[in-house]
Design an enzyme around this catalytic site. Structure first.
Site, PDB file in Angstrom:
ATOM      1  N   TRP A 112       0.858  -1.182   0.000  1.00 15.76           N
ATOM      2  CA  TRP A 112       0.000   0.000   0.000  1.00 15.76           C
ATOM      3  C   TRP A 112       0.895   1.233   0.000  1.00 15.76           C
ATOM      4  CZ3 TRP A 112      -2.015   2.641   4.876  1.00 15.76           C
ATOM      5  CH2 TRP A 112      -2.984   3.603   4.566  1.00 15.76           C
TER       6      TRP A 112
ATOM      7  N   ASP B  62      -0.788  -5.637   9.217  1.00 15.41           N
ATOM      8  CA  ASP B  62      -1.811  -4.669   8.836  1.00 15.41           C
ATOM      9  C   ASP B  62      -2.992  -5.460   8.285  1.00 15.41           C
ATOM     10  OD1 ASP B  62      -3.365  -2.609   7.929  1.00 15.41           O
ATOM     11  OD2 ASP B  62      -1.835  -1.694   6.646  1.00 15.41           O
TER      12      ASP B  62
ATOM     13  N   ALA C 232      -6.666  -4.927   7.122  1.00 12.02           N
ATOM     14  CA  ALA C 232      -7.649  -3.905   6.769  1.00 12.02           C
ATOM     15  C   ALA C 232      -8.875  -4.475   6.073  1.00 12.02           C
ATOM     16  CB  ALA C 232      -6.999  -2.855   5.864  1.00 12.02           C
TER      17      ALA C 232
ATOM     18  N   LYS D 137     -13.494  -0.893   5.803  1.00 11.58           N
ATOM     19  CA  LYS D 137     -14.041  -1.702   4.716  1.00 11.58           C
ATOM     20  C   LYS D 137     -15.107  -2.666   5.207  1.00 11.58           C
ATOM     21  CE  LYS D 137     -10.200   0.003   2.832  1.00 11.58           C
ATOM     22  NZ  LYS D 137      -9.259   0.871   3.571  1.00 11.58           N
TER      23      LYS D 137
END
Length: 394
Positions: free
Chosen positions: A127, A208, A210, A243
């Site tokens: 990212w 991470d 997400a 999300k």
């Protein structure tokens, strides 16, 4: 004094969004922006979130600050969602943050506090904001091989060879599931091999996560991070609610610091609170309150999980449709990896020139490295995209 400030590079995704809005073509396709969209192109408010908001509006009595680490109930609910029962609660320090990005930023700050000379090993690609934040903080970044553009899968041998160079005092940044931007994920065996390597080198993992629930389901998507947390001496976990709860603008995230030594929790918890105080003081609470309500109410949770599953399976269906359409048009299975990827994103493997040709000739907008947001498609636009991909010579 401000005349000495250097102009910063424009965000490529935001520039792409602007170009898309200005394009007059009716059949244009937006695959750039990283938000979930339904078949009508809308980013909906999930049913359970809407119900929780209505209940909260009736019941809320104050807008006073929560604690520096946010509401403990939110931490408890999110830790249970991400880690299940694999780690005792008393081993986990946690603090609410403004979105998953805030959790990532606080994690990097904590790592730098622990070791001013920390190096962060980051997947190639990753990212873009990971790299931007690390650069801004002046933290040394070491890229490790990850994506195999030939197969559309993980270059695991290259990854392991590169991660063997990490050592004690270094951070290894891993994507919990639905790798952004490639969509290519580690399998269970590969996760275990990475954990064994981390135990050998002494490097500290940071995960991470997400997109939990967008890949193979809530439980399966958490298997990697749970294995990490259960086996390594300590780790950092940055979780986002944007999300899977659809609350992008509420900026709701959580940073967890996990240690096998329960005695470390007091120090870790104090550090997380201190970092929050230095950065933004008290974290936002509205989104966190909604998430807590959804996760702790049986009816709301059941409805949320049902809608999340609809979103997940819908994206899988679009992947399969696109891979099938491309196979039909090309007479080749070279795009079969698209059906194997998980989450919102896939990297197509096109050159920047081919990506530009897609935009110019067919109104298809994706990031220059050919990352495309699968959730930007619908059943009607998939054939158009497949035709555009073949036309661009990809």
């Amino acid at each position: 004094m401000f005349e000495t400030i250097k102009e910063q590079p424009a965000d490529k995704i935001l520039m792409l969004m602007q170009s898309f809005r200005e394009d007059p073509r009716d059949n244009k396709i937006d695959l750039g922006v990283g938000v979930y969209k339904d078949a009508t192109g809308n980013t909906p408010i999930m049913r359970a979130i809407k119900s929780a908001e209505q209940q909260l509006w009736q019941a809320e009595q104050t807008k006073a600050y929560t604690g520096l680490a946010g509401d403990p109930g939110f931490s408890d609910a999110m830790i249970a969602l991400v880690l299940g029962d694999t780690v005792p609660r008393e081993n986990v320090a946690a603090a609410a943050t403004p979105g998953g990005t805030g959790a990532v930023r606080q994690a990097f700050d904590m790592a730098r506090m622990a070791n001013p000379n920390v190096r962060v090993f980051v997947s190639d690609p990753t990212w873009p904001n990971h790299l931007s934040i690390l650069k801004f903080l002046g933290i040394e970044t070491v890229m490790y091989r990850y994506f195999d553009s030939e197969t559309g899968g993980v270059n695991f041998d290259g990854m392991m060879a590169d991660l063997a160079q990490a050592g004690k005092g270094d951070i290894v940044l891993l994507h919990g599931c639905c790798h952004n931007p490639t969509g290519a994920n580690l399998n269970v065996t590969q996760w275990q091999a990475v954990i064994d390597l981390l135990l050998d080198t002494g490097a500290t993992p940071m995960v991470d996560i997400a997109y939990q629930g967008f890949g193979d389901g809530l439980e399966d998507d958490a298997q990697g991070v749970r294995r990490v947390a259960a086996q390594v001496p300590e780790c950092l976990i940055a979780a986002s609610c944007s999300k899977n709860f659809g609350i992008y603008r509420e900026r709701t995230g959580l940073l967890m610091a996990v240690a096998q030594d329960a005695g470390a929790k007091k120090l870790n918890q104090g550090t997380l609170a201190y970092l929050n105080r230095q950065n933004f003081s008290f974290p936002p609470d509205h989104g966190a309150r909604l998430v807590t309500m959804v996760l702790t109410d049986d009816a709301l949770r059941a409805d949320w999980q049902a809608e999340l599953e609809e979103m997940r399976t819908g994206m899988l269906a679009l992947r399969e449709q696109l891979a099938g359409e491309l196979q039909r048009l090309s007479g080749s299975d070279r795009f079969g990896f698209l059906a194997q990827h998980r989450g919102m994103f896939s990297r197509l493997g096109a050159s920047p020139e081919q990506v530009e040709k897609l935009r110019a000739d067919s109104g298809v907008y994706m990031v220059g490295d050919s990352r495309m947001n699968i959730a930007g498609l619908n059943a009607q636009s998939v054939p158009l995209l497949a035709q555009a991909i073949i036309k661009a010579g990809i």
